[in-house]
Design a protein around this motif. Structure first.
Motif, PDB file in Angstrom:
ATOM      1  N   VAL A 181     -17.326  13.437 -19.615  1.00 27.81           N
ATOM      2  CA  VAL A 181     -18.646  13.873 -19.930  1.00 27.81           C
ATOM      3  C   VAL A 181     -19.552  12.689 -20.779  1.00 27.81           C
ATOM      4  O   VAL A 181     -20.710  12.541 -20.373  1.00 27.81           O
ATOM      5  CB  VAL A 181     -18.809  15.328 -20.547  1.00 27.81           C
ATOM      6  CG1 VAL A 181     -20.083  15.740 -20.889  1.00 27.81           C
ATOM      7  CG2 VAL A 181     -18.281  16.270 -19.538  1.00 27.81           C
ATOM      8  N   VAL A 182     -18.915  12.550 -21.868  1.00 27.36           N
ATOM      9  CA  VAL A 182     -19.753  11.571 -22.670  1.00 27.36           C
ATOM     10  C   VAL A 182     -20.045  10.242 -21.998  1.00 27.36           C
ATOM     11  O   VAL A 182     -21.040   9.825 -22.098  1.00 27.36           O
ATOM     12  CB  VAL A 182     -18.852  11.220 -24.100  1.00 27.36           C
ATOM     13  CG1 VAL A 182     -19.501  10.095 -24.809  1.00 27.36           C
ATOM     14  CG2 VAL A 182     -18.750  12.668 -24.818  1.00 27.36           C
ATOM     15  N   ALA A 183     -19.255   9.631 -21.247  1.00 28.14           N
ATOM     16  CA  ALA A 183     -19.070   8.308 -20.552  1.00 28.14           C
ATOM     17  C   ALA A 183     -20.451   8.518 -19.622  1.00 28.14           C
ATOM     18  O   ALA A 183     -21.325   7.640 -19.379  1.00 28.14           O
ATOM     19  CB  ALA A 183     -18.161   7.932 -19.813  1.00 28.14           C
ATOM     20  N   THR A 184     -20.464   9.769 -18.773  1.00 27.07           N
ATOM     21  CA  THR A 184     -21.502  10.245 -17.897  1.00 27.07           C
ATOM     22  C   THR A 184     -22.782  10.184 -18.389  1.00 27.07           C
ATOM     23  O   THR A 184     -23.770   9.691 -18.155  1.00 27.07           O
ATOM     24  CB  THR A 184     -21.179  11.223 -17.028  1.00 27.07           C
ATOM     25  OG1 THR A 184     -19.947  11.159 -16.346  1.00 27.07           O
ATOM     26  CG2 THR A 184     -22.281  11.629 -16.047  1.00 27.07           C
ATOM     27  N   VAL A 185     -22.824  10.806 -19.522  1.00 26.61           N
ATOM     28  CA  VAL A 185     -24.283  11.017 -20.223  1.00 26.61           C
ATOM     29  C   VAL A 185     -24.728   9.693 -20.815  1.00 26.61           C
ATOM     30  O   VAL A 185     -25.782   9.262 -20.718  1.00 26.61           O
ATOM     31  CB  VAL A 185     -24.165  12.079 -21.479  1.00 26.61           C
ATOM     32  CG1 VAL A 185     -25.258  11.871 -22.299  1.00 26.61           C
ATOM     33  CG2 VAL A 185     -23.907  13.331 -21.017  1.00 26.61           C
ATOM     34  N   LEU A 186     -23.939   8.887 -21.499  1.00 30.32           N
ATOM     35  CA  LEU A 186     -24.306   7.459 -21.995  1.00 30.32           C
ATOM     36  C   LEU A 186     -24.580   6.469 -20.925  1.00 30.32           C
ATOM     37  O   LEU A 186     -25.645   5.980 -21.062  1.00 30.32           O
ATOM     38  CB  LEU A 186     -22.997   6.971 -22.952  1.00 30.32           C
ATOM     39  CG  LEU A 186     -22.699   7.688 -24.136  1.00 30.32           C
ATOM     40  CD1 LEU A 186     -21.540   6.968 -24.679  1.00 30.32           C
ATOM     41  CD2 LEU A 186     -23.939   7.531 -25.181  1.00 30.32           C
ATOM     42  N   ALA A 187     -24.073   6.666 -19.895  1.00 33.20           N
ATOM     43  CA  ALA A 187     -24.535   5.776 -18.602  1.00 33.20           C
ATOM     44  C   ALA A 187     -25.810   6.310 -18.023  1.00 33.20           C
ATOM     45  O   ALA A 187     -26.617   5.331 -17.804  1.00 33.20           O
ATOM     46  CB  ALA A 187     -23.551   5.890 -17.348  1.00 33.20           C
ATOM     47  N   SER A 188     -26.263   7.548 -18.141  1.00 32.17           N
ATOM     48  CA  SER A 188     -27.441   7.968 -17.538  1.00 32.17           C
ATOM     49  C   SER A 188     -28.539   7.599 -18.580  1.00 32.17           C
ATOM     50  O   SER A 188     -29.535   6.908 -18.148  1.00 32.17           O
ATOM     51  CB  SER A 188     -27.357   9.570 -17.438  1.00 32.17           C
ATOM     52  OG  SER A 188     -26.383   9.972 -16.729  1.00 32.17           O
ATOM     53  N   VAL A 189     -28.226   7.485 -19.779  1.00 30.60           N
ATOM     54  CA  VAL A 189     -29.183   7.171 -21.006  1.00 30.60           C
ATOM     55  C   VAL A 189     -29.266   5.581 -20.786  1.00 30.60           C
ATOM     56  O   VAL A 189     -30.663   5.066 -20.755  1.00 30.60           O
ATOM     57  CB  VAL A 189     -28.815   7.517 -22.370  1.00 30.60           C
ATOM     58  CG1 VAL A 189     -29.675   6.877 -23.402  1.00 30.60           C
ATOM     59  CG2 VAL A 189     -28.587   9.180 -22.315  1.00 30.60           C
ATOM     60  N   LYS A 190     -28.362   4.949 -20.723  1.00 31.38           N
ATOM     61  CA  LYS A 190     -28.570   3.375 -20.562  1.00 31.38           C
ATOM     62  C   LYS A 190     -29.194   3.015 -19.124  1.00 31.38           C
ATOM     63  O   LYS A 190     -30.154   2.154 -19.165  1.00 31.38           O
ATOM     64  CB  LYS A 190     -27.068   2.637 -20.565  1.00 31.38           C
ATOM     65  CG  LYS A 190     -27.228   0.986 -20.389  1.00 31.38           C
ATOM     66  CD  LYS A 190     -27.859   0.523 -21.499  1.00 31.38           C
ATOM     67  CE  LYS A 190     -27.754  -0.873 -21.358  1.00 31.38           C
ATOM     68  NZ  LYS A 190     -28.688  -1.628 -22.574  1.00 31.38           N
ATOM     69  N   LEU A 191     -29.122   3.940 -18.149  1.00 30.50           N
ATOM     70  CA  LEU A 191     -29.685   3.450 -16.866  1.00 30.50           C
ATOM     71  C   LEU A 191     -31.125   3.708 -17.102  1.00 30.50           C
ATOM     72  O   LEU A 191     -32.189   3.197 -16.422  1.00 30.50           O
ATOM     73  CB  LEU A 191     -29.273   4.328 -15.683  1.00 30.50           C
ATOM     74  CG  LEU A 191     -29.614   3.822 -14.387  1.00 30.50           C
ATOM     75  CD1 LEU A 191     -29.147   2.358 -14.275  1.00 30.50           C
ATOM     76  CD2 LEU A 191     -29.120   4.781 -13.152  1.00 30.50           C
TER      77      LEU A 191
END
Length: 238
Positions: free
Chosen positions: A219-229
């Motif tokens: 979940v955290v990796a998915t959220v961080l990837a979305s924020v970075k994108l």
């Protein structure tokens, strides 16, 4: 999930070069398992070593790296991600779609061969084949999310991912006791231990810790990837 993004991502992952590379991993596992199936000795220990150390500990993270970074890193590197970002799509939907494709691909090329390898080596005894397959499913999802994040945050995702997969997971995670708590492989082994017959698999992390950690990383990796994108979008617009 966006069908167009999913189709383009899958096409990129299964392209000629990467597709051949993806086939090498399950082929190697099945070849080793087929050769070992005819060997004499303790088949239980042999199965645990091949499926646990080779399959779950080495080949799965490498495959997860190829798939997870390949789902988006190539588009960022060559600049083609701009065309995707120009579409009126929420950035989280782009990431979750790519993650879903990455997880499905990892499962197809890792979990399914893991099941067949386990059946070749030990049949259905003690539930080892199913246990390691379930471990590959949950660990594969976590690896996919983790390496997808690396593909978004750094242009050196493959190098960073290899360092994690080969140094941390395969070396430090296997030989340094304290580091095992932060090992996706050990979390997967904990799940496998709960599925297999009692005493047939040993994990260093309790199931009560492994499951929340697997979920948290995904979940955290998915959220961080979305924020970075989303940040990449703002940078492009500026």
């Amino acid at each position: 999930m966006n069908p167009t993004v999913a189709r383009l991502t899958l096409r990129g992952l299964l392209g000629r070069r990467r597709g051949l590379l993806l086939l090498v991993v399950p082929a190697l596992l099945l070849l080793v398992s087929a050769l070992a199936a005819g060997a004499s000795g303790d088949k239980h220990d042999l199965t645990v070593k091949i499926l646990g150390q080779l399959g779950l500990g080495t080949l799965l993270p490498i495959l997860g790296l190829v798939v997870g970074t390949g789902a988006i890193a190539t588009e960022i590197d060559d600049g083609s991600i701009v065309y995707l970002l120009a579409k009126p799509l929420p950035r989280w939907k782009i990431i979750t779609t790519k993650l879903a494709v990455a997880i499905g691909t990892t499962w197809a090329f890792a979990a399914v061969p893991m099941l067949f390898a386990g059946l070749l080596l030990y049949g259905t005894k003690e539930g080892l084949a199913v246990a390691y397959t379930v471990a590959a499913l949950v660990a594969g999802a976590a690896y996919s999310a983790l390496f997808l994040l690396l593909g978004v945050v750094t242009r050196h995702a493959v190098v960073a991912g290899l360092a994690y997969a080969l140094v941390w997971e395969s070396v430090i995670g296997n030989f340094v006791e304290g580091a095992r708590t932060l090992s996706v492989q050990q979390w997967g082994l904990s799940v496998a231990e709960s599925v297999a017959a009692e005493g047939s698999i040993t994990a260093d992390v309790s199931l009560g810790a492994a499951v929340p950690l697997l979920l948290a990383v995904t979940v955290v990796a998915t959220v961080l990837a979305s924020v970075k994108l989303a940040g990449l979008t703002l940078a492009a617009e500026e």
